[in-house]
Design a protein around this motif. Structure first.
Motif, mmCIF file in Angstrom:
data_model
loop_
_atom_site.group_PDB
_atom_site.id
_atom_site.type_symbol
_atom_site.label_atom_id
_atom_site.label_comp_id
_atom_site.label_asym_id
_atom_site.label_seq_id
_atom_site.Cartn_x
_atom_site.Cartn_y
_atom_site.Cartn_z
ATOM 1 N N PHE A 126 49.960 54.442 -10.682
ATOM 2 C CA PHE A 126 49.175 55.677 -10.714
ATOM 3 C C PHE A 126 48.548 55.810 -12.103
ATOM 4 N N LYS A 127 47.302 56.229 -12.131
ATOM 5 C CA LYS A 127 46.648 56.449 -13.424
ATOM 6 C C LYS A 127 45.974 57.809 -13.441
ATOM 7 N N ASP A 128 45.966 58.430 -14.615
ATOM 8 C CA ASP A 128 45.346 59.748 -14.694
ATOM 9 C C ASP A 128 43.950 59.654 -15.304
ATOM 10 N N GLU A 129 43.306 60.813 -15.446
ATOM 11 C CA GLU A 129 41.917 60.818 -15.906
ATOM 12 C C GLU A 129 41.783 60.413 -17.378
ATOM 13 N N TYR A 130 42.846 60.650 -18.198
ATOM 14 C CA TYR A 130 42.775 60.250 -19.614
ATOM 15 C C TYR A 130 42.739 58.726 -19.695
ATOM 16 N N ASN A 131 43.574 58.132 -18.846
ATOM 17 C CA ASN A 131 43.638 56.684 -18.809
ATOM 18 C C ASN A 131 42.291 56.089 -18.416
ATOM 19 N N ARG A 132 41.689 56.663 -17.394
ATOM 20 C CA ARG A 132 40.404 56.111 -16.922
ATOM 21 C C ARG A 132 39.308 56.295 -17.971
ATOM 22 N N SER A 133 39.368 57.411 -18.710
ATOM 23 C CA SER A 133 38.371 57.630 -19.759
ATOM 24 C C SER A 133 38.464 56.534 -20.817
ATOM 25 N N PHE A 134 39.688 56.201 -21.219
ATOM 26 C CA PHE A 134 39.844 55.169 -22.250
ATOM 27 C C PHE A 134 39.548 53.783 -21.712
ATOM 28 N N THR A 135 39.939 53.535 -20.472
ATOM 29 C CA THR A 135 39.664 52.229 -19.884
ATOM 30 C C THR A 135 38.158 51.998 -19.817
ATOM 31 N N TRP A 136 37.439 52.981 -19.280
ATOM 32 C CA TRP A 136 35.989 52.797 -19.133
ATOM 33 C C TRP A 136 35.266 52.909 -20.466
ATOM 34 N N GLY A 137 35.735 53.824 -21.319
ATOM 35 C CA GLY A 137 35.126 53.971 -22.645
ATOM 36 C C GLY A 137 35.192 52.677 -23.429
ATOM 37 N N SER A 138 36.347 52.021 -23.376
ATOM 38 C CA SER A 138 36.476 50.775 -24.141
ATOM 39 C C SER A 138 35.717 49.633 -23.475
ATOM 40 N N TYR A 139 35.589 49.752 -22.157
ATOM 41 C CA TYR A 139 34.786 48.770 -21.426
ATOM 42 C C TYR A 139 33.323 48.847 -21.884
ATOM 43 N N TYR A 140 32.807 50.048 -22.009
ATOM 44 C CA TYR A 140 31.409 50.217 -22.446
ATOM 45 C C TYR A 140 31.240 49.754 -23.894
ATOM 46 N N ARG A 141 32.266 49.978 -24.711
ATOM 47 C CA ARG A 141 32.197 49.486 -26.086
ATOM 48 C C ARG A 141 32.119 47.958 -26.091
ATOM 49 N N TRP A 142 32.850 47.365 -25.185
ATOM 50 C CA TRP A 142 32.812 45.894 -25.079
ATOM 51 C C TRP A 142 31.399 45.414 -24.751
ATOM 52 N N PHE A 143 30.696 46.180 -23.905
ATOM 53 C CA PHE A 143 29.307 45.816 -23.590
ATOM 54 C C PHE A 143 28.477 45.748 -24.867
ATOM 55 N N ASP A 144 28.719 46.681 -25.801
ATOM 56 C CA ASP A 144 28.017 46.636 -27.096
ATOM 57 C C ASP A 144 28.192 45.260 -27.737
ATOM 58 N N TRP A 145 29.409 44.762 -27.676
ATOM 59 C CA TRP A 145 29.716 43.476 -28.321
ATOM 60 C C TRP A 145 28.948 42.335 -27.648
ATOM 61 N N MET A 146 28.585 42.561 -26.375
ATOM 62 C CA MET A 146 27.825 41.523 -25.652
ATOM 63 C C MET A 146 26.325 41.744 -25.796
ATOM 64 N N ASP A 147 25.955 42.764 -26.595
ATOM 65 C CA ASP A 147 24.551 43.115 -26.761
ATOM 66 C C ASP A 147 23.946 43.655 -25.458
ATOM 67 N N VAL A 148 24.784 44.358 -24.716
ATOM 68 C CA VAL A 148 24.351 44.944 -23.439
ATOM 69 C C VAL A 148 24.640 46.441 -23.503
ATOM 70 N N ASN A 149 23.769 47.272 -22.940
ATOM 71 C CA ASN A 149 24.072 48.702 -22.827
ATOM 72 C C ASN A 149 24.764 48.963 -21.500
#
Ligand SMILES: [Zn+2]
Length: 449
Positions: A126-149
């Motif tokens: 089970f995961k809560d909304e805080y967890n999903r915010s950090f999971t997706w937030g860090s995922y989008y940050r990773w896109f930065d590293w790939m030079d992708v928005n």
């Protein structure tokens, strides 16, 4: 146009509907990645204390565990104090079941999931909304590293929410979500030649900058492109997940797609553990979200040496996982990376290589495929504790169930019918005990093809 909609509407709308804060978290993570180690560790300690306090007061498993080991959040004075808490294994999770859940479940916006893995029966997570915010937030940050928005055009080969045909309503929601987020998703599981032809046409028309998904699907796509002598020239990056990306896989994908490949690491229980940066020296540990330890067989902490990856999810309160033993092996290096991100690098990750099963159309799938199907049929865990898929002829399987399982005839029929969509022959058999491998390890996917 869709990029504009995704950037200005789609992702904000998703946060509103799901109660998450992925975009705000992403913006926070964009700056925190340059914090020095001292600042990051202070931030981690603050979060760890909060988690330990919450778990001790609201989660039956931790209430008992802390009592038995004299752990109190007030005694967590440094990050090393985490070692006072015993490691949580998958077996313990399986035994403890719901006692790992917060008694305040109704306070959270919960997302239920399940985990595959290499051994044993899947576990509900089970995961809560805080967890999903950090999971997706860090995922989008990773896109930065790939030079992708994150709002750029992206193609995803995902595991299957939709292995079986989902309802019209859920299909509609998925399609709308994809539209608003500028994402196009395909199932990783039925990549026949004709399906790939269709997919490649969609890709050529839509010009994505990133293709991400299961490694086996990316390899199938690459093989098809080579065969048809096609090139995808809109791409900036490829990212792979779920299966271990071996050096020869990386080399092949980079050769075929002509862009760098980025790896990530996480598991169903603790997601978003580490991500590869543009320097390709290893994977940066997502320290704002996890505390990662490498332990030897005696439980001692290691640096620059391979050991068990043990991760604490700092953002899941509905089902706190403190010092979860992932079952994978890795190294945390003390070398600095040139990209400017201060987080330590994780290298030599092993353990995600698992056996695959060949479907009737020739596609190779791993264990997640079967747990997805069982999950959708709603017979996982409660009714079926353990199962094993055995294959020695492509397109045919033996679906082994332990004698004690509570599946009724109706459910067995449903299961067999679902499996026969993908396989020519399915032998459902009950066994006194499911066989283990020579090393004594139980594998739920056994291939002798
Ligand atoms: Zn780096």
């Amino acid at each position: 146009m869709r990029r504009f909609i995704a950037k200005n509407i789609g992702f904000y709308l998703q946060d509103k509907i799901k109660g998450t804060q992925t975009i705000d978290t992403y913006k926070f993570l964009q700056s925190s990645q340059y914090w020095d180690q001292k600042l990051i560790e202070e931030y981690q300690l603050k979060k760890l204390k909060k988690l330990v306090k919450y778990a001790g007061e609201n989660v039956p498993y931790y209430f008992d565990l802390f009592k038995a080991h004299n752990v109190n959040f007030k005694e967590i004075k440094s990050l090393n104090d985490i070692q006072k808490i015993p490691v949580l294994t998958k077996d313990i999770m399986r035994e403890q079941g719901d006692s790992l859940l917060s008694i305040e479940q109704s306070k959270f916006k919960i997302k239920r999931g399940k985990t595959g893995g290499t051994t044993g029966a899947p576990v509900k997570v089970f995961k809560d909304e805080y967890n999903r915010s950090f999971t997706w937030g860090s995922y989008y940050r990773w896109f930065d590293w790939m030079d992708v928005n994150y709002y750029d055009k992206i193609v995803t080969f995902w595991g299957a929410r939709t292995v079986l045909s989902s309802s019209f309503k859920s299909k509609l929601i998925t399609n709308l979500q994809q539209y608003l987020q500028n994402d196009i998703s395909f199932s990783s599981f039925e990549l026949t030649e004709s399906k790939l032809e269709e997919i490649v046409n969609v890709i050529l028309r839509n010009k994505p900058v990133l293709i991400k998904g299961y490694l086996s699907a990316l390899i199938d796509l690459a093989n098809f492109l080579v065969k048809k002598k096609l090139k995808l020239d809109s791409l900036k990056a490829i990212s792979s997940t779920t299966e271990t990306l071996l050096p020869h896989n990386r080399k092949y994908l980079e050769q075929v797609f002509g862009v760098p490949v980025f790896d990530q690491y996480g598991c169903g229980e603790v997601s978003a553990i580490s991500y590869e940066c543009s320097e390709h020296n290893g994977l940066h540990i997502n320290q704002e979200h996890v505390i990662c330890e490498i332990l030897d067989s005696k439980g001692q902490s290691l640096t620059n040496q391979s050991g068990r990856i043990v991760a604490t999810d700092l953002d899941n309160f509905v089902m706190p996982l403190i010092r979860f033993d992932t079952g994978d092996l890795g190294v945390i290096s003390d070398k600095k990376c040139n990209c400017g991100v201060n987080q330590p690098l994780m290298t030599s990750i092993e353990g995600r290589a698992i056996d695959t099963i060949i479907l009737k159309n020739g596609a190779k799938v791993h264990g997640v495929f079967f747990t997805d199907v069982l999950f959708e049929l709603n017979i996982l865990s409660i009714k079926l504790q353990r199962f094993q898929i055995y294959q020695n002829i492509p397109g045919e399987i033996e679906f082994r169930i332990e004698k004690g399982s509570k599946l009724n005839e109706e459910e067995e029929k449903k299961l067999k019918k679902a499996m026969l969509r993908f396989l020519n022959k399915v032998n459902l058999i009950r066994m006194e005990k499911l066989p283990v491998s020579k090393s004594g390890k139980f594998k739920y996917i056994v291939s002798e093809v």
